[in-house]
Design a protein around this motif. Structure first.
Motif, PDB file in Angstrom:
ATOM      1  N   HIS A   1      -5.846   3.707   6.186  1.00 30.21           N
ATOM      2  CA  HIS A   1      -4.599   3.969   5.483  1.00 30.21           C
ATOM      3  C   HIS A   1      -4.868   3.990   3.983  1.00 30.21           C
ATOM      4  O   HIS A   1      -5.431   3.045   3.421  1.00 30.21           O
ATOM      5  CB  HIS A   1      -3.558   2.899   5.819  1.00 30.21           C
ATOM      6  CG  HIS A   1      -3.338   2.757   7.289  1.00 30.21           C
ATOM      7  ND1 HIS A   1      -2.528   3.602   8.011  1.00 30.21           N
ATOM      8  CD2 HIS A   1      -3.847   1.873   8.180  1.00 30.21           C
ATOM      9  CE1 HIS A   1      -2.530   3.251   9.292  1.00 30.21           C
ATOM     10  NE2 HIS A   1      -3.327   2.195   9.423  1.00 30.21           N
ATOM     11  N   LEU A   2      -4.463   5.071   3.354  1.00 29.02           N
ATOM     12  CA  LEU A   2      -4.608   5.234   1.911  1.00 29.02           C
ATOM     13  C   LEU A   2      -3.225   5.240   1.289  1.00 29.02           C
ATOM     14  O   LEU A   2      -2.368   6.035   1.681  1.00 29.02           O
ATOM     15  CB  LEU A   2      -5.332   6.550   1.600  1.00 29.02           C
ATOM     16  CG  LEU A   2      -5.384   6.982   0.138  1.00 29.02           C
ATOM     17  CD1 LEU A   2      -6.282   6.058  -0.666  1.00 29.02           C
ATOM     18  CD2 LEU A   2      -5.857   8.425   0.019  1.00 29.02           C
ATOM     19  N   ARG A   3      -3.023   4.366   0.323  1.00 31.53           N
ATOM     20  CA  ARG A   3      -1.731   4.279  -0.345  1.00 31.53           C
ATOM     21  C   ARG A   3      -1.911   4.441  -1.849  1.00 31.53           C
ATOM     22  O   ARG A   3      -2.765   3.796  -2.446  1.00 31.53           O
ATOM     23  CB  ARG A   3      -1.050   2.949  -0.044  1.00 31.53           C
ATOM     24  CG  ARG A   3      -0.584   2.806   1.401  1.00 31.53           C
ATOM     25  CD  ARG A   3       0.054   1.436   1.644  1.00 31.53           C
ATOM     26  NE  ARG A   3       0.636   1.360   2.976  1.00 31.53           N
ATOM     27  CZ  ARG A   3      -0.049   1.060   4.078  1.00 31.53           C
ATOM     28  NH1 ARG A   3      -1.351   0.812   3.991  1.00 31.53           N
ATOM     29  NH2 ARG A   3       0.552   1.014   5.250  1.00 31.53           N
ATOM     30  N   VAL A   4      -1.086   5.285  -2.419  1.00 32.27           N
ATOM     31  CA  VAL A   4      -1.022   5.458  -3.866  1.00 32.27           C
ATOM     32  C   VAL A   4       0.366   5.017  -4.298  1.00 32.27           C
ATOM     33  O   VAL A   4       1.374   5.539  -3.817  1.00 32.27           O
ATOM     34  CB  VAL A   4      -1.265   6.923  -4.277  1.00 32.27           C
ATOM     35  CG1 VAL A   4      -1.159   7.064  -5.788  1.00 32.27           C
ATOM     36  CG2 VAL A   4      -2.618   7.410  -3.789  1.00 32.27           C
ATOM     37  N   ASP A   5       0.424   4.027  -5.184  1.00 28.67           N
ATOM     38  CA  ASP A   5       1.719   3.485  -5.613  1.00 28.67           C
ATOM     39  C   ASP A   5       1.671   3.222  -7.111  1.00 28.67           C
ATOM     40  O   ASP A   5       1.055   2.255  -7.566  1.00 28.67           O
ATOM     41  CB  ASP A   5       2.026   2.185  -4.865  1.00 28.67           C
ATOM     42  CG  ASP A   5       3.435   1.671  -5.151  1.00 28.67           C
ATOM     43  OD1 ASP A   5       4.264   2.463  -5.656  1.00 28.67           O
ATOM     44  OD2 ASP A   5       3.689   0.491  -4.880  1.00 28.67           O
ATOM     45  N   GLU A   6       2.316   4.114  -7.878  1.00 29.85           N
ATOM     46  CA  GLU A   6       2.391   4.000  -9.325  1.00 29.85           C
ATOM     47  C   GLU A   6       1.015   3.730  -9.949  1.00 29.85           C
ATOM     48  O   GLU A   6       0.830   2.782 -10.712  1.00 29.85           O
ATOM     49  CB  GLU A   6       3.397   2.920  -9.719  1.00 29.85           C
ATOM     50  CG  GLU A   6       4.823   3.291  -9.321  1.00 29.85           C
ATOM     51  CD  GLU A   6       5.845   2.341  -9.900  1.00 29.85           C
ATOM     52  OE1 GLU A   6       5.432   1.300 -10.446  1.00 29.85           O
ATOM     53  OE2 GLU A   6       7.050   2.652  -9.825  1.00 29.85           O
ATOM     54  N   GLY A   7       0.069   4.568  -9.595  1.00 32.00           N
ATOM     55  CA  GLY A   7      -1.262   4.512 -10.196  1.00 32.00           C
ATOM     56  C   GLY A   7      -2.274   3.686  -9.448  1.00 32.00           C
ATOM     57  O   GLY A   7      -3.480   3.873  -9.632  1.00 32.00           O
ATOM     58  N   GLN A   8      -1.853   2.762  -8.616  1.00 31.51           N
ATOM     59  CA  GLN A   8      -2.806   1.954  -7.862  1.00 31.51           C
ATOM     60  C   GLN A   8      -3.182   2.668  -6.566  1.00 31.51           C
ATOM     61  O   GLN A   8      -2.318   3.127  -5.826  1.00 31.51           O
ATOM     62  CB  GLN A   8      -2.233   0.581  -7.534  1.00 31.51           C
ATOM     63  CG  GLN A   8      -3.253  -0.336  -6.860  1.00 31.51           C
ATOM     64  CD  GLN A   8      -2.671  -1.682  -6.491  1.00 31.51           C
ATOM     65  OE1 GLN A   8      -1.843  -1.783  -5.577  1.00 31.51           O
ATOM     66  NE2 GLN A   8      -3.095  -2.726  -7.198  1.00 31.51           N
ATOM     67  N   VAL A   9      -4.493   2.745  -6.311  1.00 35.05           N
ATOM     68  CA  VAL A   9      -5.005   3.390  -5.101  1.00 35.05           C
ATOM     69  C   VAL A   9      -5.652   2.323  -4.240  1.00 35.05           C
ATOM     70  O   VAL A   9      -6.610   1.661  -4.653  1.00 35.05           O
ATOM     71  CB  VAL A   9      -6.029   4.483  -5.432  1.00 35.05           C
ATOM     72  CG1 VAL A   9      -6.546   5.136  -4.148  1.00 35.05           C
ATOM     73  CG2 VAL A   9      -5.423   5.536  -6.343  1.00 35.05           C
ATOM     74  N   ARG A  10      -5.130   2.143  -3.013  1.00 39.50           N
ATOM     75  CA  ARG A  10      -5.698   1.180  -2.057  1.00 39.50           C
ATOM     76  C   ARG A  10      -6.004   1.893  -0.760  1.00 39.50           C
ATOM     77  O   ARG A  10      -5.252   2.771  -0.321  1.00 39.50           O
ATOM     78  CB  ARG A  10      -4.739   0.015  -1.809  1.00 39.50           C
ATOM     79  CG  ARG A  10      -4.632  -0.939  -2.996  1.00 39.50           C
ATOM     80  CD  ARG A  10      -3.677  -2.085  -2.732  1.00 39.50           C
ATOM     81  NE  ARG A  10      -4.060  -2.916  -1.589  1.00 39.50           N
ATOM     82  CZ  ARG A  10      -4.964  -3.888  -1.644  1.00 39.50           C
ATOM     83  NH1 ARG A  10      -5.628  -4.127  -2.775  1.00 39.50           N
ATOM     84  NH2 ARG A  10      -5.217  -4.615  -0.575  1.00 39.50           N
ATOM     85  N   VAL A  11      -7.120   1.491  -0.132  1.00 33.17           N
ATOM     86  CA  VAL A  11      -7.514   2.099   1.137  1.00 33.17           C
ATOM     87  C   VAL A  11      -8.123   1.022   2.024  1.00 33.17           C
ATOM     88  O   VAL A  11      -8.746   0.080   1.539  1.00 33.17           O
ATOM     89  CB  VAL A  11      -8.514   3.250   0.922  1.00 33.17           C
ATOM     90  CG1 VAL A  11      -9.861   2.754   0.399  1.00 33.17           C
ATOM     91  CG2 VAL A  11      -8.726   4.042   2.216  1.00 33.17           C
TER      92      VAL A  11
END
Length: 307
Positions: A70-80
């Motif tokens: 799962h890849l999430r982009v939330d207001e500039g933060q990228v987490r995978v």
């Protein structure tokens, strides 16, 4: 930075665009995106999201049958990562340091295991021509593992199982060919275009060792090891154009002229070039005597034809 066609759903703005990265040797599972876009993965996928917005992607992961990352982009933060194991690849501050207003994430199978790996933009050079990417590799035990180093404008070569990193400097392009080895990009060969010819170099084992170098025509295929540079078939041809005598030199220096020379029309092979492209190291074998002469020659006395 350009943004592709946007899909807007429930207030979400996201963009999914194809990136030329060579065809995969076999298909990978579909990507599911929060905006409903499903993209075929033969060429990799680039996700671009405005820095103050959000997006979500999921894709197949090697940790188990049916497992998905799962890849999430939330207001500039990228987490995978997996549901219980995610890592931050990039923060808002890092995007701001790059001077961009778009979050860019590149999904590409860079280790040729059939699973997508995740890269984030790591640098922008030459007015936006050179885009550098830092990758994390999908791993069955550790979710995603960082790969040391970054690559510019990466493309896959499915035949050779390599990643080509290309960049521009001035009027010329260079290509570094890598393989992923022990979680780092291992350089296989470099090829720098010089207009009339290309300079190919191979890293040599041993700390501080000078790379093996060769001069080949721009239309020639890559030689895949340093030993191949010894094959005359790879060498760039040089033809003497001096209507008088084109002399050999011991070094790329006018003060080291020797008595040996070529006459107009003599054909030799180029095996090296100085840093400024003004001197060429030439090997010439006389067609009648079969005597071979080697040394440096002035570029103004030569022409380097293609083919």
């Amino acid at each position: 930075m350009s943004i592709g066609d946007c899909v807007r759903t429930a207030g979400l703005t996201a963009s999914v665009a194809f990136v030329s990265a060579g065809f995969l040797s076999h298909p990978v599972a579909d990507v599911q995106a929060s905006d409903g876009a499903i993209s075929m993965l033969e060429r990799g996928i680039q996700l671009e999201v405005f820095i103050n917005e959000s997006a979500y992607l999921s894709f197949e992961h090697p940790s188990g049958q049916g497992a998905r990352a799962h890849l999430r982009v939330d207001e500039g933060q990228v987490r995978v990562g997996l549901e219980s194991n995610a890592v931050t690849l990039q923060s808002l501050a890092e995007w701001e340091d790059l001077g961009v207003d778009v979050v860019s994430v590149l999904l590409m199978d860079i280790d040729f295991d059939g699973y997508l790996d995740v890269g984030v933009l790591d640098g922008v050079g030459y007015g936006g021509v050179n885009l550098f990417w830092r990758f994390h590799r999908a791993d069955p035990e550790w979710a995603f593992v960082p790969i040391s180093g970054s690559v510019s404008n990466p493309e896959r070569d499915d035949i050779m199982g390599t990643i080509i990193s290309s960049s521009r400097s001035g009027p010329f392009w260079s290509r570094d060919v890598h393989r992923v080895d022990n979680d780092r990009f291992r350089l296989v060969l470099s090829r720098e275009g010089r207009g009339e010819y290309d300079v190919v170099s191979f890293p040599q084992p041993g700390k501080g060792s000078e790379p093996a170098r060769g001069i080949i025509p721009t239309i020639a295929p890559d030689p895949w090891d340093a030993e191949a540079l010894e094959d005359p078939a790879f060498h760039q041809i040089a033809i003497s154009t001096n209507p008088g005598r084109a002399y050999f030199y011991d070094e790329p220096n006018e003060d080291t002229r020797r008595g040996a020379y070529l006459v107009e029309g003599d054909v030799g092979r180029v095996t090296d070039v100085d840093a400024w492209g003004e001197w060429f190291h030439v090997v010439f074998t006389h067609p009648q005597t079969q005597i071979t002469t080697t040394g440096w020659m002035r570029g103004e006395d030569l022409v380097l034809p293609q083919g």
